[in-house]
Scaffold this motif. Structure first.
Motif, PDB file in Angstrom:
ATOM      1  N   TYR A 126       3.240  -7.316  -7.415  1.00  0.00           N
ATOM      2  CA  TYR A 126       2.508  -6.284  -6.672  1.00  0.00           C
ATOM      3  C   TYR A 126       1.076  -6.724  -6.385  1.00  0.00           C
ATOM      4  O   TYR A 126       0.609  -6.651  -5.240  1.00  0.00           O
ATOM      5  CB  TYR A 126       2.519  -4.984  -7.487  1.00  0.00           C
ATOM      6  N   HIS A 127       0.375  -7.186  -7.401  1.00  0.00           N
ATOM      7  CA  HIS A 127      -1.042  -7.546  -7.218  1.00  0.00           C
ATOM      8  C   HIS A 127      -1.206  -8.803  -6.366  1.00  0.00           C
ATOM      9  O   HIS A 127      -2.142  -8.892  -5.554  1.00  0.00           O
ATOM     10  CB  HIS A 127      -1.713  -7.738  -8.579  1.00  0.00           C
ATOM     11  N   TRP A 160       2.758   1.999  -2.262  1.00  0.00           N
ATOM     12  CA  TRP A 160       2.662   2.434  -3.650  1.00  0.00           C
ATOM     13  C   TRP A 160       1.184   2.403  -4.038  1.00  0.00           C
ATOM     14  O   TRP A 160       0.561   1.331  -4.031  1.00  0.00           O
ATOM     15  CB  TRP A 160       3.462   1.516  -4.555  1.00  0.00           C
ATOM     16  N   PRO A 161       0.593   3.535  -4.398  1.00  0.00           N
ATOM     17  CA  PRO A 161      -0.854   3.567  -4.669  1.00  0.00           C
ATOM     18  C   PRO A 161      -1.289   2.598  -5.761  1.00  0.00           C
ATOM     19  O   PRO A 161      -2.358   2.002  -5.665  1.00  0.00           O
ATOM     20  CB  PRO A 161      -1.090   5.028  -5.092  1.00  0.00           C
ATOM     21  N   THR A 162      -0.492   2.450  -6.796  1.00  0.00           N
ATOM     22  CA  THR A 162      -0.839   1.560  -7.904  1.00  0.00           C
ATOM     23  C   THR A 162       0.390   0.765  -8.318  1.00  0.00           C
ATOM     24  O   THR A 162       1.516   1.042  -7.893  1.00  0.00           O
ATOM     25  CB  THR A 162      -1.359   2.359  -9.121  1.00  0.00           C
ATOM     26  N   LYS A 174       0.817  -1.211   0.000  1.00  0.00           N
ATOM     27  CA  LYS A 174       0.000   0.000   0.000  1.00  0.00           C
ATOM     28  C   LYS A 174       0.858   1.272   0.000  1.00  0.00           C
ATOM     29  O   LYS A 174       0.319   2.373  -0.173  1.00  0.00           O
ATOM     30  CB  LYS A 174      -0.934  -0.006   1.206  1.00  0.00           C
ATOM     31  N   GLU A 215       1.608   0.926 -11.224  1.00  0.00           N
ATOM     32  CA  GLU A 215       2.433   1.836 -12.034  1.00  0.00           C
ATOM     33  C   GLU A 215       3.428   2.584 -11.148  1.00  0.00           C
ATOM     34  O   GLU A 215       4.574   2.816 -11.547  1.00  0.00           O
ATOM     35  CB  GLU A 215       1.545   2.829 -12.783  1.00  0.00           C
ATOM     36  N   HIS A 216       2.999   2.984  -9.936  1.00  0.00           N
ATOM     37  CA  HIS A 216       3.930   3.621  -9.010  1.00  0.00           C
ATOM     38  C   HIS A 216       5.046   2.647  -8.597  1.00  0.00           C
ATOM     39  O   HIS A 216       6.206   3.047  -8.453  1.00  0.00           O
ATOM     40  CB  HIS A 216       3.185   4.104  -7.762  1.00  0.00           C
TER      41      HIS A 216
END
Length: 439
Positions: A395-396, A313-315, A311, A317-318
């Motif tokens: 990440y996901h 990193w907001p997304t 969390k 992509e970040h």
């Protein structure tokens, strides 16, 4: 222009040096103060107690070499929120560069919320990263010792290292230890290994063991072998510390204790002697080794750098931008005039890129995509693109605690076929020809 809003009134900025710390802070009465401290441990605790007494909540410092780490840990223990910034991100205004100016400028930027914090993993992850770094150093030392032993064998005109697949294997190490102990007879050396498990014939192995067994070469080989054993022993010591840290990370989760099975397979060179996969599964909450290209050692390196809190990193992509795996276009006049190149020493980035590079001979969908991109864009761009894809999957999966779904990355065969037909038709049209499908 209206003044910037004061977002962090209880803040401080510190310029860090090897022997001098300059701090600018706002006291309880709202006055800005400047103080100087030396870098001895007692002075660092004095600085932390002063800031805590004045009610400082947030502290910013620049990352200058390793000097920031001690102060960072001490201030973090005193309950302050730490901001670590890259010096190139805040760049002082046009003025004479001094320690006082830097401290005041950092303080001002933090007070108005104009500064970007670097990602720093929690303390246990930082410990794990340091252990991994030290183990890797001894691993490199061990490899260097092995190379020097092979050079000594070459000087002795002994060639068995070219006939066996791995000098560091069972047969290779038995022969090295026997030669370093002073045994020079080829038949005696050959009797110490099981020749039936080797591809080379006994006759070739016997011929390869005939050489110049000079005494000074044997002495050099013996001393280098002792260095090899020492470095390997140090790797085992660091492995015990790494396993202990992983157990602490499991305990911090507050869930039911994870059962760690004993490792049943034979430990290969540079692999961990304990069951690393179970630890990663318990800490990350999902089995990331199912992802094509990601292995246990690479995942351990990534975990030590990023932690498990995605969390931050907001997304996605970040996240890939932080890893420097996304393109950075330079735009001027509304047009892209090029792309920025940046050197990145992030171990997590290197782990993702290494995982992507290992897919060049994989038969899975990721390997197919790597080879397709490498044939058209080149291997460098293919490695970066696949590394970015692996980082997004990582990440996901960690963020949502979802198991890996291989069907989501399966290529669309019909779409690829249609693109290939369209490309062939276009190339044929350039030659005045027409491509037709068979009935």
């Amino acid at each position: 222009m209206e003044r910037f809003e004061l977002l962090n009134p209880h803040s401080a900025g510190i310029d860090i040096g090897s022997m001098l710390m300059v701090v600018s802070y706002t006291d309880r009465e709202g006055m800005i103060n400047l103080r100087e401290f030396d870098s001895f441990t007692s002075s660092l605790y004095e600085l932390a107690e002063l800031l805590q007494k004045e009610g400082i909540e947030k502290v910013v410092m620049e990352a200058t070499g390793p000097y920031w780490e001690s102060l960072y840990n001490i201030l973090e223990k005193h309950g302050m929120e730490m901001f670590l910034v890259n010096p190139s991100h805040y760049r002082n205004v046009s003025a004479q560069k001094t320690d006082i100016n830097d401290a005041q400028w950092l303080h001002q930027l933090l007070a108005h919320g104009l500064i970007r914090n670097s990602h720093i993993a929690p303390e246990l992850y930082r410990e794990l990263r340091q252990y991994l770094h030290e183990r890797e150093i001894y691993q490199n030392y061990k490899s260097d010792s092995l190379n020097r032993m092979q050079k000594t064998l070459t000087l002795m005109n002994i060639k068995f290292q070219h006939l066996i697949s791995d000098v560091e294997g069972v047969a290779g190490m038995k022969l090295l230890r026997a030669i370093s102990s002073g045994i020079c007879d080829g038949q005696t050396l050959l009797a110490r290994i099981d020749v039936t498990k080797l591809k080379a014939s006994p006759e070739d192995l016997l011929s390869s063991l005939q050489g110049e067994y000079k005494q000074h070469y044997i002495h050099i080989l013996s001393i280098t072998l002792k260095s090899y054993d020492f470095f390997k022993e140090q790797m085992q010591v660091y492995e015990s510390h790494i396993e202990h840290t992983l157990k602490e990370l499991l305990a911090c989760k507050g869930e039911a204790p994870t059962v760690i099975q004993q490792k049943t397979k034979k430990v290969r060179k540079n692999q961990y002697s304990f069951n690393l996969k179970d630890y990663l599964l318990g800490i990350l909450g999902v089995d990331l080794t199912e992802v094509e290209g990601l292995d246990e050692i690479g995942l351990l390196t990534i975990l030590a750098v990023t932690g498990t809190n995605m969390k931050k990193w907001p997304t996605a992509e970040h996240f890939v931008s932080w890893l420097n795996l996304s393109p950075r276009p330079k735009i001027s006049g509304g047009k892209i005039i090029g792309y920025e190149r940046r050197n990145n020493n992030n171990p997590a980035t290197q782990a993702f890129r290494l995982a992507a590079h290992c897919l060049w001979q994989s038969k899975g969908p990721m390997g197919q995509q790597y080879r397709r991109l490498a044939s058209t864009k080149g291997s460098k761009k293919a490695i970066k693109a696949i590394a970015r894809k692996l980082a997004v999957i990582f990440y996901h999966m960690v963020l949502n605690k979802q198991a890996f779904d291989a069907t989501r990355i399966q290529p669309d065969i019909e779409q690829q076929k249609a693109r290939k037909i369209a490309r062939l038709q276009k190339d044929a049209a350039k030659l005045g020809m027409i491509v037709q499908k068979e009935a």
